[in-house]
Design a protein around this motif. Structure first.
Motif, PDB file in Angstrom:
ATOM      1  N   GLU A   1      -8.789   1.121  -1.015  1.00 42.45           N
ATOM      2  CA  GLU A   1      -9.361   1.157   0.342  1.00 42.45           C
ATOM      3  C   GLU A   1     -10.466   0.112   0.487  1.00 42.45           C
ATOM      4  O   GLU A   1     -10.570  -0.552   1.526  1.00 42.45           O
ATOM      5  CB  GLU A   1      -9.900   2.560   0.646  1.00 42.45           C
TER       6      GLU A   1
ATOM      7  N   SER B   1       0.827  -1.203   0.000  1.00 42.81           N
ATOM      8  CA  SER B   1       0.000   0.000   0.000  1.00 42.81           C
ATOM      9  C   SER B   1       0.864   1.257   0.000  1.00 42.81           C
ATOM     10  O   SER B   1       0.576   2.222  -0.707  1.00 42.81           O
ATOM     11  CB  SER B   1      -0.926  -0.010   1.210  1.00 42.81           C
TER      12      SER B   1
ATOM     13  N   TRP C   1     -11.852  -1.203   4.048  1.00 39.70           N
ATOM     14  CA  TRP C   1     -12.041   0.121   4.644  1.00 39.70           C
ATOM     15  C   TRP C   1     -11.283   0.237   5.960  1.00 39.70           C
ATOM     16  O   TRP C   1     -11.663   0.979   6.856  1.00 39.70           O
ATOM     17  CB  TRP C   1     -13.526   0.446   4.847  1.00 39.70           C
TER      18      TRP C   1
ATOM     19  N   HIS D   1      -8.545   1.637   6.746  1.00 35.97           N
ATOM     20  CA  HIS D   1      -7.872   2.909   7.030  1.00 35.97           C
ATOM     21  C   HIS D   1      -8.859   4.051   7.262  1.00 35.97           C
ATOM     22  O   HIS D   1      -8.469   5.196   7.355  1.00 35.97           O
ATOM     23  CB  HIS D   1      -6.929   3.274   5.878  1.00 35.97           C
ATOM     24  N   SER D   2     -10.128   3.720   7.322  1.00 36.28           N
ATOM     25  CA  SER D   2     -11.159   4.738   7.495  1.00 36.28           C
ATOM     26  C   SER D   2     -11.829   4.586   8.855  1.00 36.28           C
ATOM     27  O   SER D   2     -12.051   3.468   9.321  1.00 36.28           O
ATOM     28  CB  SER D   2     -12.207   4.597   6.381  1.00 36.28           C
TER      29      SER D   2
END
Length: 114
Positions: free
Chosen positions: A58, A3, A63, A65-66
């Motif tokens: 993402e 990433s 998701w 990293h959210s």
């Protein structure tokens, strides 16, 4: 990580290609350069491609990293980042319309003056 490599690669392209090309597009519009809509199309398409990669990366990461709180996720992550999709999409549509109009005008039969 993979990433991080992706982020570095995308930001390198942004800094060295899309940034200067965006400035060139701005100058082209100021000077009414004939290539201004071609440049607008290229920059907008590049931005949309980056957006798709951003959201897809993402999504594939679940998701992770959210922030899962609804206000943050929908308001910040989707809403504010969504502007980076809507604006280039509108500019891409505008460029396509302008270029199609120009081509249509060139394709019209010309009448010879007698």
């Amino acid at each position: 990580s993979r990433s991080d490599d992706f982020t570095v690669a995308m930001e390198t392209v942004t800094a060295w290609a899309w940034g200067p090309l965006s400035f060139l597009t701005f100058l082209a519009f100021l000077r009414h350069h004939p290539a201004r809509y071609v440049l607008q199309l290229l920059v907008s398409l590049g931005q949309l491609y980056g957006d798709v990669l951003y959201f897809a990366t993402e999504a594939r990461a679940g998701w992770s990293h959210s922030d899962p709180r609804p206000f943050y996720f929908w308001g910040y992550f989707v809403g504010l980042n969504g502007l980076w999709v809507l604006v280039p999409a509108a500019l891409l549509a505008d460029a396509c319309r302008r270029l199609a109009d120009a081509q249509r005008a060139l394709d019209r039969p010309r009448h010879k003056a007698h």
